[in-house]
Design a protein around this motif. Structure first.
Motif, mmCIF file in Angstrom:
data_model
loop_
_atom_site.group_PDB
_atom_site.id
_atom_site.type_symbol
_atom_site.label_atom_id
_atom_site.label_comp_id
_atom_site.label_asym_id
_atom_site.label_seq_id
_atom_site.Cartn_x
_atom_site.Cartn_y
_atom_site.Cartn_z
ATOM 1 N N VAL A 34 49.922 -26.978 72.849
ATOM 2 C CA VAL A 34 49.310 -25.944 73.693
ATOM 3 C C VAL A 34 50.418 -25.183 74.413
ATOM 4 C CG1 VAL A 34 47.759 -25.478 75.629
ATOM 5 C CG2 VAL A 34 47.146 -27.202 73.928
ATOM 6 N N MET A 160 33.960 -29.757 70.626
ATOM 7 C CA MET A 160 35.130 -29.746 71.498
ATOM 8 C C MET A 160 34.704 -30.084 72.918
ATOM 9 S SD MET A 160 36.573 -27.253 73.837
ATOM 10 C CE MET A 160 38.223 -26.689 74.238
ATOM 11 N N ILE A 162 36.385 -30.325 77.059
ATOM 12 C CA ILE A 162 37.447 -30.349 78.071
ATOM 13 C C ILE A 162 36.962 -31.349 79.118
ATOM 14 C CG2 ILE A 162 38.796 -29.020 79.733
ATOM 15 C CD1 ILE A 162 38.135 -26.499 78.121
ATOM 16 N N THR A 204 47.062 -33.772 77.753
ATOM 17 C CA THR A 204 48.225 -34.601 78.120
ATOM 18 C C THR A 204 47.829 -35.907 78.818
ATOM 19 O OG1 THR A 204 49.679 -32.696 78.247
ATOM 20 C CG2 THR A 204 50.364 -34.654 79.479
ATOM 21 N N ARG A 219 44.914 -31.712 72.128
ATOM 22 C CA ARG A 219 45.522 -30.466 72.626
ATOM 23 C C ARG A 219 46.489 -30.809 73.748
ATOM 24 N NH1 ARG A 219 39.870 -30.007 73.288
ATOM 25 N NH2 ARG A 219 40.344 -30.028 75.511
ATOM 26 N N THR A 222 51.439 -29.744 78.615
ATOM 27 C CA THR A 222 52.453 -30.273 79.530
ATOM 28 C C THR A 222 53.286 -31.391 78.895
ATOM 29 O OG1 THR A 222 50.796 -29.845 81.228
ATOM 30 C CG2 THR A 222 52.744 -31.053 81.920
ATOM 31 N N ARG A 228 53.577 -26.003 83.522
ATOM 32 C CA ARG A 228 53.447 -24.551 83.381
ATOM 33 C C ARG A 228 53.680 -23.878 84.722
ATOM 34 N NH1 ARG A 228 49.621 -26.628 79.917
ATOM 35 N NH2 ARG A 228 48.171 -26.972 81.616
HETATM 36 C C1 LIG Z 1 45.813 -25.924 78.946
HETATM 37 C C2 LIG Z 1 44.858 -26.619 78.050
HETATM 38 C C3 LIG Z 1 45.209 -27.819 77.409
HETATM 39 C C4 LIG Z 1 46.519 -28.533 77.608
HETATM 40 O O1 LIG Z 1 46.591 -29.114 78.878
HETATM 41 P P1 LIG Z 1 47.749 -30.145 79.263
HETATM 42 O O2 LIG Z 1 47.156 -30.956 80.344
HETATM 43 O O3 LIG Z 1 48.906 -29.321 79.705
HETATM 44 O O4 LIG Z 1 48.062 -30.946 78.048
HETATM 45 C C5 LIG Z 1 44.275 -28.383 76.537
HETATM 46 N N1 LIG Z 1 43.077 -27.810 76.320
HETATM 47 C C6 LIG Z 1 42.714 -26.664 76.934
HETATM 48 C C7 LIG Z 1 41.374 -26.088 76.630
HETATM 49 C C8 LIG Z 1 43.587 -26.035 77.807
HETATM 50 O O5 LIG Z 1 43.198 -24.913 78.410
#
Ligand SMILES: *Cc1c(COP(=O)(O)O)cnc(C)c1O
Length: 233
Positions: A34, A160, A162, A204, A219, A222, A228
């Motif tokens: 990512v 998917m 988050i 991460t 995904r 970091t 970032r």
């Molecule tokens: C930014 C992001 C990630 C990666 O996040 P990290 O914690 O930096 O690994 C993964 N998935 C989505 C949808 C993101 O926006």
């Protein structure tokens, strides 16, 4: 600070050990680097380590990097996609991860048809019910998948999530188990023109747990590129 190469090596080793723990073949899991906010030079470092899958969450940034980087890269649109921007990426994104409405899917279908491509998408599911996040509920997912399956030039490949931000990744195991189960449930309905082979889950902080529970894409930002730094204008 570790180099990008060292970080990738570390993440890949962790993926392998999680696979071993779960009795999975590491080939089933693909690492998406990512790269949002990161310069092209950092992406090239990852590319040189063999990374071919990159994730971006902004349309303009994906398009800019697409134009500057090698053409064998597979670009994943992982951010929330606005309908008026679909046309810029529908022929550039290998996989669009965050589809959570029929209106967005209709726009993707329309633009893909115009460009003569098939758009591959994932349905974003919000299992934790977090109000700040996008995604459909588990109950709504099947209905959305069915409706999308009737549209031309768009193909659902899986789900998917988050997961919430947590200190202890074990707290997210329930959501990874839940997403896996939901994909099995939908898959058993044998809906035409629908695949449920892809599970995009784990970032991460929690990708090892996600791999144990069946992730096919993780995904990681970091953990590869470091923190970032968002510009404050
Ligand atoms: C930014 C992001 C990630 C990666 O996040 P990290 O914690 O930096 O690994 C993964 N998935 C989505 C949808 C993101 O926006």
């Amino acid at each position: 600070m570790n180099t990008v190469a060292e970080n990738i090596c570390h993440v890949e080793n962790n993926i392998s050990s999680s696979c071993q723990k779960a009795g999975r073949d590491p080939k089933e899991v693909t690492l998406i680097a990512v790269s949002k906010t990161k310069p092209v030079s950092a992406l090239m470092e990852a590319y040189q380590c063999g990374c071919r899958h990159f994730g971006e969450n902004k349309v303009q940034e994906l398009v800019d990097k697409y134009e500057q980087l090698p053409k064998d890269i597979k670009w994943h649109m992982i951010g929330h996609l606005q309908r008026n921007k679909v046309k810029y990426i529908v022929d550039k994104a290998y996989l669009i991860h965050g589809v959570d409405s029929l209106r967005l899917a209709e726009e993707i279908s329309k633009e893909a048809l115009k460009k003569g491509v098939t758009a591959h998408i994932l349905i974003e599911v919000n299992l934790a019910g977090e109000e700040t996040k996008f995604g459909v509920s588990a109950a709504e997912a099947e209905d959305l998948v069915r409706k999308i399956s009737l549209l031309p030039s768009i193909q659902t490949e899986g789900l998917m999530i988050i997961a919430p931000y947590v200190e202890n990744p074990e707290k997210n195991r329930q959501y990874f188990v839940g997403l896996h189960q939901l994909s099995v449930d939908i898959s058993e309905k044998n809906i035409d023109n629908v695949n449920m082979n892809v599970l995009s889950m784990g970032m991460t902080g929690d990708y090892m747990v996600a791999v144990e529970e069946g992730a096919t894409y993780v995904r990681v930002g970091t953990g590869i590129f470091g923190e970032r730094h968002y510009e404050t204008v």
